[in-house]
Design an enzyme around this catalytic site. Structure first.
Site, mmCIF file in Angstrom:
data_model
loop_
_atom_site.group_PDB
_atom_site.id
_atom_site.type_symbol
_atom_site.label_atom_id
_atom_site.label_comp_id
_atom_site.label_asym_id
_atom_site.label_seq_id
_atom_site.Cartn_x
_atom_site.Cartn_y
_atom_site.Cartn_z
ATOM 1 N N GLY A 64 7.269 -10.682 4.923
ATOM 2 C CA GLY A 64 6.421 -9.527 5.173
ATOM 3 C C GLY A 64 4.996 -9.762 4.712
ATOM 4 N N GLY B 126 2.464 -7.442 4.525
ATOM 5 C CA GLY B 126 1.762 -6.198 4.256
ATOM 6 C C GLY B 126 0.875 -6.354 3.037
ATOM 7 N N PHE B 127 0.530 -5.230 2.402
ATOM 8 C CA PHE B 127 -0.352 -5.283 1.240
ATOM 9 C C PHE B 127 0.248 -6.142 0.126
ATOM 10 C CE2 PHE B 127 -1.669 -1.271 3.249
ATOM 11 C CZ PHE B 127 -3.028 -1.497 3.348
ATOM 12 N N GLY B 128 1.524 -5.914 -0.178
ATOM 13 C CA GLY B 128 2.162 -6.673 -1.249
ATOM 14 C C GLY B 128 2.332 -8.136 -0.902
ATOM 15 N N GLU C 162 -3.938 13.628 8.178
ATOM 16 C CA GLU C 162 -5.036 12.871 8.761
ATOM 17 C C GLU C 162 -4.951 12.848 10.280
ATOM 18 O OE1 GLU C 162 -5.612 10.015 4.824
ATOM 19 O OE2 GLU C 162 -4.426 9.312 6.523
ATOM 20 N N ASP D 125 7.425 -1.031 0.007
ATOM 21 C CA ASP D 125 8.197 0.025 0.665
ATOM 22 C C ASP D 125 9.679 -0.288 0.785
ATOM 23 O OD1 ASP D 125 5.726 1.147 0.939
ATOM 24 O OD2 ASP D 125 5.653 1.104 3.123
ATOM 25 N N ALA E 223 0.428 1.828 -0.832
ATOM 26 C CA ALA E 223 -0.117 0.491 -1.039
ATOM 27 C C ALA E 223 -0.319 0.117 -2.515
ATOM 28 C CB ALA E 223 -1.431 0.336 -0.263
#
Length: 419
Positions: free
Chosen positions: A11, A13-15, A171, A300, A316
């Protein structure tokens, strides 16, 4: 000479990216596995779906992060599980061996078992989904302009429903009203009194992570922008024409955007660890998967509840903070050390934007609560800092300033027209 350890990160993503950047400086070999070749800035997906930003402004090629790091490799594939005995990650393009693996696979939309809702509504967890929403919403205005002889169907096309009162739902609904204002100036014969934006939230308030005062302020701003906020509104069905609530209320609509929940990606269930009810893999205080000391999980897809009233949120900052601890612990194991670090989450506060010049920020060092323009500026700065690439920072900042001054939505391009 000892063989270098193989670190696999599932993955980007941010991590995952934060982890890989740290391992890139060490004497280890790193492989990142992801089904997409880009890192996605998910908090701004709603701006793609409402024509504020384009796709390339919230996505960044994974390989570009590591062009100067020869020990980092990218493997584009869909992860399908782990074989812990043989120490390989199983993918749809073969096996990837590891000495240590960190699961950072993110999450997907949770429709809570409602098959019709899943079939007919729009999730918003991927770039493709955000683009699909943008195309669909713009199509609805174009089609409604041709259906004016059928007021009922026209009304259905011009009614937009967002489900979920978290940051994404807030949002999205706020941004939709601003997109409607742009369309109002260009569709000269449409009756814009028919246009409605609904926000449905099953709980009795929105943005549960902020203070009650900010929750009330958020609802007030949304209603001022024209959003019809429904609290305690639980969805039970949606057939593509009418969304049905638990109390029997029906809202005729062709557009339901689902931002009401997430669950772990299916891959996590095939990794051998214990899962919670949402399908997230349970980790201990060191971020190790129970029973698998060479397997870690963050972000997540990980369920962490140690010394906290409830599990850590799927945001995040959790992933990036966990990445630091997971990195340190894996490197300790690489060096043969046993005294692993315990993860402690530092809550940096919460924020959400409600539209142009409007946001709420909770628990900051400067002020415990901020609203309005100052909060919006703080939100903008935080998100610009986290975006990948100087070019992206510049173009996004320019677009945000221009959008604030003029309200223009330059991304109103329908890209799925059949030839």
């Amino acid at each position: 000479m000892a063989e270098r350890k193989r670190i696999v990160i599932v993955g980007a993503g941010f991590g995952g990216v934060a982890l890989a950047k740290q391992f890139a400086k060490e004497d280890v070999d790193v492989t990142i596995i992801d089904r997409h070749n880009f890192h996605l800035f998910q908090p701004l997906l709603y701006q793609v779906s409402t024509a504020v930003l384009s796709e390339d402004e919230i996505a960044y090629p994974i390989r570009a992060f590591f062009r100067n790091n020869k020990n980092v490799e990218f493997f584009m594939a869909k992860a399908e599980g782990l074989d812990a005995e043989r120490k390989v990650v199983l993918t749809d393009h073969g096996e990837v061996p590891y000495d240590y693996v960190i699961l950072s696979a993110g999450a997907t939309t949770n429709f809570f078992g409602m098959e019709n809702v899943e079939k007919h509504s729009f999730g918003m967890k991927t770039l493709a989904e955000a683009t699909h929403i943008r195309n669909h919403v713009l199509h609805m205005f174009e089609r409604a302009s041709k259906e004016m002889d059928d007021p009922e169907e026209c009304k259905r096309m011009l009614t937009f429903v967002v489900v979920g009162g978290g940051a994404t739902g807030i949002e999205e609904s706020g941004a939709l009203t601003e997109l409607v204002d742009v369309q109002r100036k260009e569709f000269h014969h449409l009756d814009f009194d028919q246009v409605e934006v609904h926000l449905l939230e099953g709980m009795n308030t929105v943005l549960p992570m902020v203070s009650p005062r900010l929750q009330k302020h958020t609802i007030k701003v949304l209603e001022k922008k024209g959003v019809k906020v429904h609290l305690g509104a639980q969805v039970v069905d949606y057939d593509g024409k009418d969304i049905t609530l638990k109390d029997g209320t029906k809202i005729p609509t062709r557009t339901v955007i689902w931002a009401a929940g997430i669950k772990a990606v299916p891959f996590v269930a095939n990794c051998g660890g214990q899962l919670n009810r949402g399908g997230r893999i349970v980790v201990d205080e060191k971020l190790q998967v129970e029973g698998l000391k060479d397997v870690f999980a963050i972000g997540d897809c990980a369920y962490f509840q140690h010394g906290t009233e409830r599990a850590l949120p799927t945001v995040a900052p959790v992933a990036t903070q966990q990445a630091k601890t997971a990195f340190k612990n894996v490197m300790k194991l690489v060096r043969g050390e046993k005294d692993l670090e315990t993860f402690h989450y530092k809550d940096l506060g919460s924020m959400a934007t409600i539209g142009r010049g409007e946001a709420v920020v909770n628990r900051t060092k400067i002020n415990p609560e901020m609203t309005g323009f100052l909060a919006w500026c703080a939100w903008m700065m935080v998100h610009l800092i986290r975006l990948a690439g100087a070019h992206t920072n510049f173009t996004v900042a320019i677009k945000w300033v221009w959008n604030f001054m003029s309200g223009t939505r330059l991304g109103r391009i329908i890209t799925n027209v059949k030839d």
